[in-house]
Design a protein around this motif. Sequence first.
Motif: not given
Length: 346
Positions: A27-29, A72-76, A272-273
Amino acid sequence: MNHLRLLGAASIAALASAAAAQDASLTVLDYPGFEDPAFHPAYEEAHGTPDFSFFGDEEEAFQKLRSGFRADITHICAGSVTKWVESGLLAPWDVSRIDAWEDLDQNLTGQKIGGESEEIYFIPTDFGSTAIAYNPDEVPEADVASLEVFKNPAYAGRMTLPDNVDDAYALAYLATGTTDWTQADDAAFEAASDWLREVHPNLRTYWTDPAELSQLLSTGEVLVSWAWNETYPAMVEEGRPIGFERETEEGSSLWLCGYVRMKDAPGSEDLAYDYINAMLSPEAARPLLEAGYGSSNTAALGEIGQEELAASGLETIDVPVLAQLPIPNARREQHAETFEMIKSGF
């Protein structure tokens, strides 16, 4: 912040296609638009499309996660990293599993990208430049050779700055002689704030998104702006007069964004990697550039010629560059509070 340009009709169509082929094990936010398969082709080929969830700004994403949403990972973007690390939401990355780690631009990673901790919480993936966009039909090139153009009475009422605290203070620090804001002391902060106060009366407005800025420049309401690089190729493509000056005497700025890994992530750590490695691959560099973003992988970006980079406002330059790296949260809050006062005339 700099990804608001992706919130258009094309993104709405992409959201529908992404929902049709999701990979629920990751899951990618993210900002809308980054679901584009061309930005992470190796991942798409191996695993299909992740399960994307979208937000409009990072505070929305932060509160969504604080309220229990699991990703799982988030773009900031880098300015938020310190706040996110201090929140306890994040898990560190194992950089030995980041294939391009040694090739990442050290001007973007910095020495303390995740704060004082030795652990790495933020992997930069995409960046852009901020510099002077201007109308070359009415503004001589000599007038934009210095950031002091924003004090030039000849353009009073026909200039604009972004309604974005990080971009505004990056400009002000450069204009007052600070090229590394992570080292800025109280005197440097006061000098930058005073500069913004002096410039404020000359501005027609503070622009909020690239479409608004392009309109202001196209109609001639604005002749000089502090702008993200994406405005330059967009207006060139439309055949509108536009110059983009990154090599002022004082320099210009780079913003950067990337991904953080969430603590207690519901999906696969391995995926994720895989996703990050795909985003940093050479195959992703040109599609990112075509969308207005540079890849933080210098080896990948090095495969693209300077002419193409210059067309997107991301060529190599020989003046100071202020990278918008994370700063202490207390200082960033000080920036935000002061900027709001300046915009209100105080």
